[in-house]
Design an enzyme around this catalytic site. Structure first.
Site, PDB file in Angstrom:
ATOM      1  N   ALA A 135       0.801  -1.238   0.000  1.00 44.61           N
ATOM      2  CA  ALA A 135       0.000   0.000   0.000  1.00 44.61           C
ATOM      3  C   ALA A 135       0.830   1.284   0.000  1.00 44.61           C
ATOM      4  CB  ALA A 135      -1.017   0.024   1.144  1.00 44.61           C
ATOM      5  N   ALA A 136       2.142   1.177  -0.180  1.00 43.16           N
ATOM      6  CA  ALA A 136       2.954   2.402  -0.291  1.00 43.16           C
ATOM      7  C   ALA A 136       2.475   3.224  -1.481  1.00 43.16           C
ATOM      8  CB  ALA A 136       4.427   2.052  -0.454  1.00 43.16           C
ATOM      9  N   GLY A 137       2.149   2.516  -2.557  1.00 39.87           N
ATOM     10  CA  GLY A 137       1.665   3.203  -3.756  1.00 39.87           C
ATOM     11  C   GLY A 137       0.325   3.884  -3.505  1.00 39.87           C
ATOM     12  N   ASP A 138      -0.561   3.224  -2.765  1.00 40.95           N
ATOM     13  CA  ASP A 138      -1.881   3.804  -2.465  1.00 40.95           C
ATOM     14  C   ASP A 138      -1.712   5.078  -1.642  1.00 40.95           C
ATOM     15  OD1 ASP A 138      -3.040   1.619  -3.702  1.00 40.95           O
ATOM     16  OD2 ASP A 138      -3.173   0.481  -1.838  1.00 40.95           O
TER      17      ASP A 138
HETATM   18  P1  ATP Z   1       2.622  -1.126  -3.499  1.00 47.63           P
HETATM   19  O1  ATP Z   1       3.568  -1.956  -2.676  1.00 47.63           O
HETATM   20  O2  ATP Z   1       1.548  -0.462  -2.717  1.00 47.63           O
HETATM   21  O3  ATP Z   1       2.092  -1.850  -4.700  1.00 47.63           O
HETATM   22  P2  ATP Z   1       3.809   0.472  -5.468  1.00 47.63           P
HETATM   23  O4  ATP Z   1       4.677  -0.587  -6.083  1.00 47.63           O
HETATM   24  O5  ATP Z   1       2.562   0.847  -6.171  1.00 47.63           O
HETATM   25  O6  ATP Z   1       3.494   0.089  -3.985  1.00 47.63           O
HETATM   26  P3  ATP Z   1       6.168   1.958  -5.033  1.00 47.63           P
HETATM   27  O7  ATP Z   1       6.756   2.623  -6.201  1.00 47.63           O
HETATM   28  O8  ATP Z   1       6.829   0.721  -4.524  1.00 47.63           O
HETATM   29  O9  ATP Z   1       4.629   1.783  -5.327  1.00 47.63           O
HETATM   30  O10 ATP Z   1       6.090   2.958  -3.802  1.00 47.63           O
HETATM   31  C1  ATP Z   1       5.301   4.131  -3.824  1.00 47.63           C
HETATM   32  C2  ATP Z   1       6.091   5.263  -3.231  1.00 47.63           C
HETATM   33  O11 ATP Z   1       6.442   4.926  -1.877  1.00 47.63           O
HETATM   34  C3  ATP Z   1       7.401   5.544  -3.946  1.00 47.63           C
HETATM   35  O12 ATP Z   1       7.174   6.382  -5.069  1.00 47.63           O
HETATM   36  C4  ATP Z   1       8.196   6.195  -2.834  1.00 47.63           C
HETATM   37  O13 ATP Z   1       7.785   7.521  -2.667  1.00 47.63           O
HETATM   38  C5  ATP Z   1       7.749   5.407  -1.592  1.00 47.63           C
HETATM   39  N1  ATP Z   1       8.648   4.264  -1.334  1.00 47.63           N
HETATM   40  C6  ATP Z   1       8.505   2.994  -1.796  1.00 47.63           C
HETATM   41  N2  ATP Z   1       9.514   2.212  -1.370  1.00 47.63           N
HETATM   42  C7  ATP Z   1      10.303   2.992  -0.608  1.00 47.63           C
HETATM   43  C8  ATP Z   1      11.509   2.774   0.134  1.00 47.63           C
HETATM   44  N3  ATP Z   1      12.111   1.569   0.164  1.00 47.63           N
HETATM   45  N4  ATP Z   1      12.041   3.829   0.795  1.00 47.63           N
HETATM   46  C9  ATP Z   1      11.439   5.050   0.786  1.00 47.63           C
HETATM   47  N5  ATP Z   1      10.310   5.329   0.102  1.00 47.63           N
HETATM   48  C10 ATP Z   1       9.743   4.314  -0.586  1.00 47.63           C
HETATM   49  O1  RIB Z   2      -2.101  -1.864  -2.877  1.00 46.04           O
HETATM   50  C1  RIB Z   2      -2.219  -2.780  -1.825  1.00 46.04           C
HETATM   51  C2  RIB Z   2      -3.504  -3.557  -1.940  1.00 46.04           C
HETATM   52  O2  RIB Z   2      -3.453  -4.355  -3.090  1.00 46.04           O
HETATM   53  C3  RIB Z   2      -3.748  -4.506  -0.785  1.00 46.04           C
HETATM   54  O3  RIB Z   2      -4.431  -3.912   0.281  1.00 46.04           O
HETATM   55  C4  RIB Z   2      -4.533  -5.648  -1.441  1.00 46.04           C
HETATM   56  O4  RIB Z   2      -5.884  -5.670  -1.082  1.00 46.04           O
HETATM   57  C5  RIB Z   2      -4.357  -5.437  -2.945  1.00 46.04           C
HETATM   58  O5  RIB Z   2      -5.534  -5.029  -3.495  1.00 46.04           O
END
Ligand code: ATP
Ligand code: RIB
Length: 303
Positions: free
Chosen positions: A250-253
């Site tokens: 959920a970092a992306g969210d």
């Molecule tokens: P998710 O795991 O929710 O699918 P995502 O793959 O959509 O995430 P990421 O690009 O991994 O998105 O992360 C979203 C944002 O979180 C990045 O643009 C950055 O700002 C932050 N982020 C992710 N990983 C790190 C890290 N290891 N250290 C610091 N900031 C991070």
């Molecule tokens: O982005 C993270 C989410 O992806 C999780 O909460 C899971 O439900 C999946 O949809």
């Protein structure tokens, strides 16, 4: 900070089952996990809770079943001050995500869409009202539903942010002129055929995304590298903040919700992406999906 903004999210609501292990299993291999837990997730619900925690008035547009998970997830949205008047509860089964989390905080996710796949295009479009300032969508619901909601919002002049997760091919040409389109690295590759490794790759992929969607800004989420912004003229990389990595789920969210709100407040896409990076860094330091979302105070106090 974001109190006067009215936002809506069309997207998924999932029960997350998180299984922790030292390393990912290979194909055909069975390994021992170290712990497991249940969490509230779904890209749509996570982003709605992310917006609400940052202080904005937020409406969730989605669907769950009238089952135990559905009831728990709706209660959780309400507890987080999300308006659930546009969450239908007659789905077949509530969506579920099985998340395997390795020792480095990286994940692999299998999603069962269930009720999320039953949100109809007309239900989504009819829920987009004139009073909204912001619409967020992701790709964890039916393609026609996303397209219908985005087009309705564009027609009404609402700032529209498209988070392209999870990674899949998508008819971007059918929703032209959103404000921001924002995939992560694997989503960028699925949509453009280019994995955004070098700055040259980032630029080429951003140009393709801008050309296909006619979005004003292309923001690529680049994990620990931060993010990039393409505005049709120049490319800027906005570096990530350094912090402890516990769980990247959920970092992306979290990034998308914070970036979108800051863009509405300031109108400055680069500042918005910096705030998104702060939110993303806070999220990777916390376990779980919706539990990762920071408040406006967390962001203001972030160093
Ligand atoms: P998710 O795991 O929710 O699918 P995502 O793959 O959509 O995430 P990421 O690009 O991994 O998105 O992360 C979203 C944002 O979180 C990045 O643009 C950055 O700002 C932050 N982020 C992710 N990983 C790190 C890290 N290891 N250290 C610091 N900031 C991070
Ligand atoms: O982005 C993270 C989410 O992806 C999780 O909460 C899971 O439900 C999946 O949809």
């Amino acid at each position: 900070m974001y109190r006067n903004i009215k936002s809506a999210v069309v997207g998924s609501i999932n029960a997350d089952l998180i299984l922790q292990t030292e390393r990912m299993p290979q194909s055909g291999e069975s390994i021992t996990g170290t712990s497991y837990g249940h969490a509230n997730g779904g890209k749509g619900a996570n982003q709605a809770i992310g917006l609400a925690r940052l202080g904005t008035n937020t409406k969730m547009i989605g669907k769950v079943a009238d089952d135990e998970n559905g009831r728990r997830l709706i209660d959780n949205l309400k507890k987080n001050n999300v308006d659930v008047s546009c969450v239908a509860t007659d789905g077949s089964q509530t969506g579920l995500a099985a998340i395997i989390l390795d020792g480095e905080g990286k994940n692999r996710i299998i999603v069962y869409e269930g009720a999320n796949a039953e949100i109809t295009p007309s239900f989504a479009a009819d829920s987009i009202t004139d009073d909204l300032d912001l619409l967020l969508v992701q790709f964890e619901t039916r393609e026609e539903t996303v397209i219908s909601a985005v087009n309705k919002a564009i027609e009404k002049g609402i700032t529209t942010v498209i988070d392209c997760g999870p990674a899949k091919q998508f008819a971007l040409e059918k929703m032209q002129g959103a404000t921001i389109i924002s995939p992560n690295e694997t989503e960028t590759e699925a949509l453009t055929g280019i994995y955004p490794e070098s700055n040259d790759d980032i630029l080429k992929a951003s140009e393709i995304l801008a050309d296909r969607s006619k979005a004003k800004f292309v923001v690529l989420k680049l994990g620990e590298r931060g993010c990039s912004v393409w505005d049709g003229n120049s490319l800027r990389i906005i570096p990530a903040y350094k912090g402890e990595v516990v769980d990247t789920t959920a970092a992306g969210d979290c990034f998308t919700a914070a970036m979108a709100l800051e863009f509405i407040r300031s109108g400055d896409i680069h500042l918005a992406c910096d705030v998104g990076n702060k939110a993303g860094c806070i999220a990777v330091g916390r376990m779980g999906a919706d539990a990762s979302m920071p408040t406006a105070e967390d962001i203001l106090n972030f160093k």
